[in-house]
Design a protein around this motif. Sequence first.
Motif, PDB file in Angstrom:
ATOM      1  N   GLU A 206       0.848  -1.207   0.000  1.00 37.64           N
ATOM      2  CA  GLU A 206       0.000   0.000   0.000  1.00 37.64           C
ATOM      3  C   GLU A 206       0.877   1.248   0.000  1.00 37.64           C
ATOM      4  O   GLU A 206       1.156   1.830   1.038  1.00 37.64           O
ATOM      5  N   GLY A 207       1.355   1.592  -1.166  1.00 34.71           N
ATOM      6  CA  GLY A 207       2.076   2.850  -1.339  1.00 34.71           C
ATOM      7  C   GLY A 207       3.577   2.767  -1.160  1.00 34.71           C
ATOM      8  O   GLY A 207       4.321   3.419  -1.882  1.00 34.71           O
ATOM      9  N   TYR A 208       4.028   1.979  -0.204  1.00 41.39           N
ATOM     10  CA  TYR A 208       5.455   1.964   0.128  1.00 41.39           C
ATOM     11  C   TYR A 208       5.960   0.528   0.202  1.00 41.39           C
ATOM     12  O   TYR A 208       5.203  -0.381   0.546  1.00 41.39           O
ATOM     13  N   ILE A 209       7.254   0.338  -0.062  1.00 37.68           N
ATOM     14  CA  ILE A 209       7.862  -0.982   0.056  1.00 37.68           C
ATOM     15  C   ILE A 209       9.207  -0.843   0.761  1.00 37.68           C
ATOM     16  O   ILE A 209       9.955   0.115   0.500  1.00 37.68           O
ATOM     17  N   THR A 210       9.477  -1.767   1.672  1.00 34.89           N
ATOM     18  CA  THR A 210      10.760  -1.747   2.383  1.00 34.89           C
ATOM     19  C   THR A 210      11.745  -2.610   1.598  1.00 34.89           C
ATOM     20  O   THR A 210      11.476  -3.781   1.314  1.00 34.89           O
ATOM     21  N   ILE A 211      12.858  -2.014   1.221  1.00 31.87           N
ATOM     22  CA  ILE A 211      13.835  -2.685   0.356  1.00 31.87           C
ATOM     23  C   ILE A 211      15.196  -2.712   1.056  1.00 31.87           C
ATOM     24  O   ILE A 211      15.634  -1.698   1.617  1.00 31.87           O
ATOM     25  N   THR A 212      15.838  -3.868   1.012  1.00 29.74           N
ATOM     26  CA  THR A 212      17.229  -3.943   1.465  1.00 29.74           C
ATOM     27  C   THR A 212      18.104  -4.062   0.218  1.00 29.74           C
ATOM     28  O   THR A 212      17.885  -4.951  -0.624  1.00 29.74           O
ATOM     29  N   HIS A 213      19.022  -3.144   0.070  1.00 28.68           N
ATOM     30  CA  HIS A 213      19.848  -3.088  -1.141  1.00 28.68           C
ATOM     31  C   HIS A 213      21.295  -2.860  -0.740  1.00 28.68           C
ATOM     32  O   HIS A 213      21.605  -1.890  -0.031  1.00 28.68           O
ATOM     33  N   ASN A 214      22.164  -3.763  -1.144  1.00 28.92           N
ATOM     34  CA  ASN A 214      23.584  -3.671  -0.789  1.00 28.92           C
ATOM     35  C   ASN A 214      23.771  -3.473   0.716  1.00 28.92           C
ATOM     36  O   ASN A 214      24.556  -2.625   1.157  1.00 28.92           O
ATOM     37  N   GLY A 215      22.969  -4.213   1.483  1.00 25.89           N
ATOM     38  CA  GLY A 215      23.143  -4.208   2.929  1.00 25.89           C
ATOM     39  C   GLY A 215      22.456  -3.064   3.650  1.00 25.89           C
ATOM     40  O   GLY A 215      22.473  -2.981   4.880  1.00 25.89           O
ATOM     41  N   ARG A 216      21.813  -2.148   2.920  1.00 28.00           N
ATOM     42  CA  ARG A 216      21.122  -1.037   3.580  1.00 28.00           C
ATOM     43  C   ARG A 216      19.616  -1.165   3.316  1.00 28.00           C
ATOM     44  O   ARG A 216      19.199  -1.629   2.260  1.00 28.00           O
ATOM     45  N   THR A 217      18.822  -0.703   4.289  1.00 28.72           N
ATOM     46  CA  THR A 217      17.360  -0.881   4.187  1.00 28.72           C
ATOM     47  C   THR A 217      16.663   0.471   4.244  1.00 28.72           C
ATOM     48  O   THR A 217      17.052   1.347   5.031  1.00 28.72           O
ATOM     49  N   ASP A 218      15.640   0.615   3.425  1.00 35.23           N
ATOM     50  CA  ASP A 218      14.835   1.848   3.464  1.00 35.23           C
ATOM     51  C   ASP A 218      13.404   1.508   3.041  1.00 35.23           C
ATOM     52  O   ASP A 218      13.164   0.520   2.332  1.00 35.23           O
ATOM     53  N   THR A 219      12.454   2.321   3.505  1.00 29.35           N
ATOM     54  CA  THR A 219      11.067   2.195   3.038  1.00 29.35           C
ATOM     55  C   THR A 219      10.844   3.297   2.010  1.00 29.35           C
ATOM     56  O   THR A 219      10.982   4.484   2.312  1.00 29.35           O
ATOM     57  N   LEU A 220      10.500   2.872   0.800  1.00 20.22           N
ATOM     58  CA  LEU A 220      10.464   3.800  -0.342  1.00 20.22           C
ATOM     59  C   LEU A 220       9.105   3.731  -1.030  1.00 20.22           C
ATOM     60  O   LEU A 220       8.387   2.725  -0.896  1.00 20.22           O
ATOM     61  N   PRO A 221       8.774   4.779  -1.806  1.00 22.03           N
ATOM     62  CA  PRO A 221       7.517   4.699  -2.576  1.00 22.03           C
ATOM     63  C   PRO A 221       7.537   3.457  -3.467  1.00 22.03           C
ATOM     64  O   PRO A 221       8.570   3.139  -4.068  1.00 22.03           O
TER      65      PRO A 221
END
Length: 482
Positions: free
Chosen positions: A246-261
Amino acid sequence: MAHLLSTSCSIKVSSGCRPYSLPLKQGLSTFPTSLTFQASESPFTRLVSRGEKHQRNYTVHATTLPVSKEGPTQPSSGSHQTLKEPSKPQRVMVIGGDGYCGWATALHLSNKGYEVAIVDSLVRRLFDHQLGIDSLTPIHSIHNRLRCWKSLTGKTIELFIGDICDFEFLSETFKLFEPDAVVHFGEQRSAPYSMIDRSRAVYTQQNNVIGTLNVLFAIKEFREQCHLVKLGTMGEYGTPNIDIEEGYITITHNGRTDTLPYPKQASSFYHLSKVHDSNNIAFTCKAWGIRATDLNQGVVYGVRTDETEMHEELCNRFDYDGVFGTALNRFCVQAAVGHPLTVYGKGGQTRAFLDIRDTVQCVELAIANPAQPGEFRVFNQFTERFSINDLATLVTKAGEKLGLNVQSISVPNPRVEAEEHYYNPKHTKLVELGLKPHILSDSLLDSLLNFAIKYKDRVDTKQIMPSVSWRKIGVKTRTITA
Ligand SMILES: O=c1ccn([C@@H]2O[C@H](COP(=O)(O)OP(=O)(O)O[C@H]3O[C@H](CS(=O)(=O)O)[C@@H](O)[C@H](O)[C@H]3O)[C@@H](O)[C@H]2O)c(=O)[nH]1
C-alpha cells in the motif's frame, strides 16, 4: 486555445439565497477543453458577492462540533472561522462532485451530516457531447439534482461551478467555503480518452496535474490544516511480478534498508497523470506539511447507493461506451442488449474491483480518520480481484438465470497491457479503519443486470466496441464522426 469556439451559453447556479447566471464561453469542437469564463462576467466576481453573504452567515451559524467515525450528525453552531481542532472535519469540498464517484460521494457525505460543497466544471458532460456518447441512465442537471436533494432531505449542498485549473476561481472557493477536507475526484479519468490523440493526452495530463497542483497550493495558502483526500488509481502500480504493497515498500539493497515509494508502472497517459499527482502530493507533504491520503482505487462497478436511489432525479450516471465505460458495467449492458461480451485479448488481465457503495464508504473513512500534518498516506481502495475472463463468466451465469443468452468474444486488445500476469495487491488499511465490503454477489449482479435491462432502449450499440488504440495514437486531432 486554437479550437475554442466563441459559443456562449449560460449556466444557472442556485445558491441557497438567490439564483444567478454564469455566462460561459464554451469550447464545442472535438478538442477537449474546460469551460472558460468570459472575462467581463467572471464567476469569480459572482461567487465573491455570494460568498460575502455566506461569510456573514458563517460567523453566526458555523460550527466546531466534534466528529465521530460516522461523521458529524448535527448542524452547525458557532464560528467556523475560529475552528480550533482542524483534525475533526466537518466541511468537505468534493471536487468533481457531478461525476460518477463524486456525485455518489457528495450525497453520502451530506447524508452523514457533513457540510458539503461541490466544485465542478461540468466538463464530463461536455465530453459526452464531444464524443456523441451518453449515460445509460438519464441524468438530471446538477441544479435539479441539488434542488431535489434539498427538498427530500432539507440539506443544502453548495455549488461552485468552475475549473480548478483556474487558480483564481479555486482560491475563491477555498476562501468562501473553508473546507476541512477536500475530496479530489475532479480529473479526466478515462484511460482510453487520454489515448485518443495528442490533444487528449496533453489535456488529460495538463488538467489533472495542474488541477491537483492548484489544490495543493490552495491548501497551503488558505487552509493549511485541510486534509486532501485524492483519488489515485491501482493502475499507478501496473502489474509487477511481486506483491503490491500500500504505497510503500521496504527494500534492502547492498546491505542497507529503506522504506520507499512503491515503483510505478502506469500504462496510459491517464494512469501516468495520477503517478505525477502522487509525486507532487508526496513532495508537498514533506515540504509544506500538507496532510494527504492517496486513495489508489480499483475499477468501480454498480450504480445505486442509498442516497442516489432516494429519487430518480438523483440517479447516477452509468457509462457503457468504449471510452468511459468500465469492464463490469459494460459487460452488464452488453448482456442486456444481446451484444457479445468484449473481452480484450486473452482476458487474463486481472484488476482490483469495488462496488460504488464501497467507494463512498472508503472516502468517508479517510475523511473521518485524517492523515497527520506532513503525512502522505496511501490506501489501496478495492475489495476483490477478478480477471476479465472471471467477470465474463460471472455475467454469463447471472444472465442465464434471467433468461439472457450471453456470449463472449475476444476482441484484439486495443491496449498495451499484460494479458496474463501475477497480481496480488494488499488492501488492509481501509479494512482496519472499518470498511465493510460489499462483495460481488449473485444478487448484486442480478440487480445490475436488471438495471441494465430497464434502460436497454437507451443503449446505442455503436458505442460498445472499443475505438481507441494505444498503438495507433497520433498527433492529429481525431474528430469523432456521427
Ligand atoms: O470491454 C472491456 C473493457 C475493459 N477490458 C479490460 O478491463 C481492464 C480494465 O479496464 P476498464 O476500462 O474497466 O478500467 P480502466 O481503463 O483501468 O480504468 C478504470 O479503472 C481505473 C482503476 S484501475 O484499473 O487502474 O485499477 C480507474 O483509475 C479509472 O478511472 C477507470 O476508468 C483492462 O485490462 C481492459 O483491457 C476488457 O477486456 N473489455
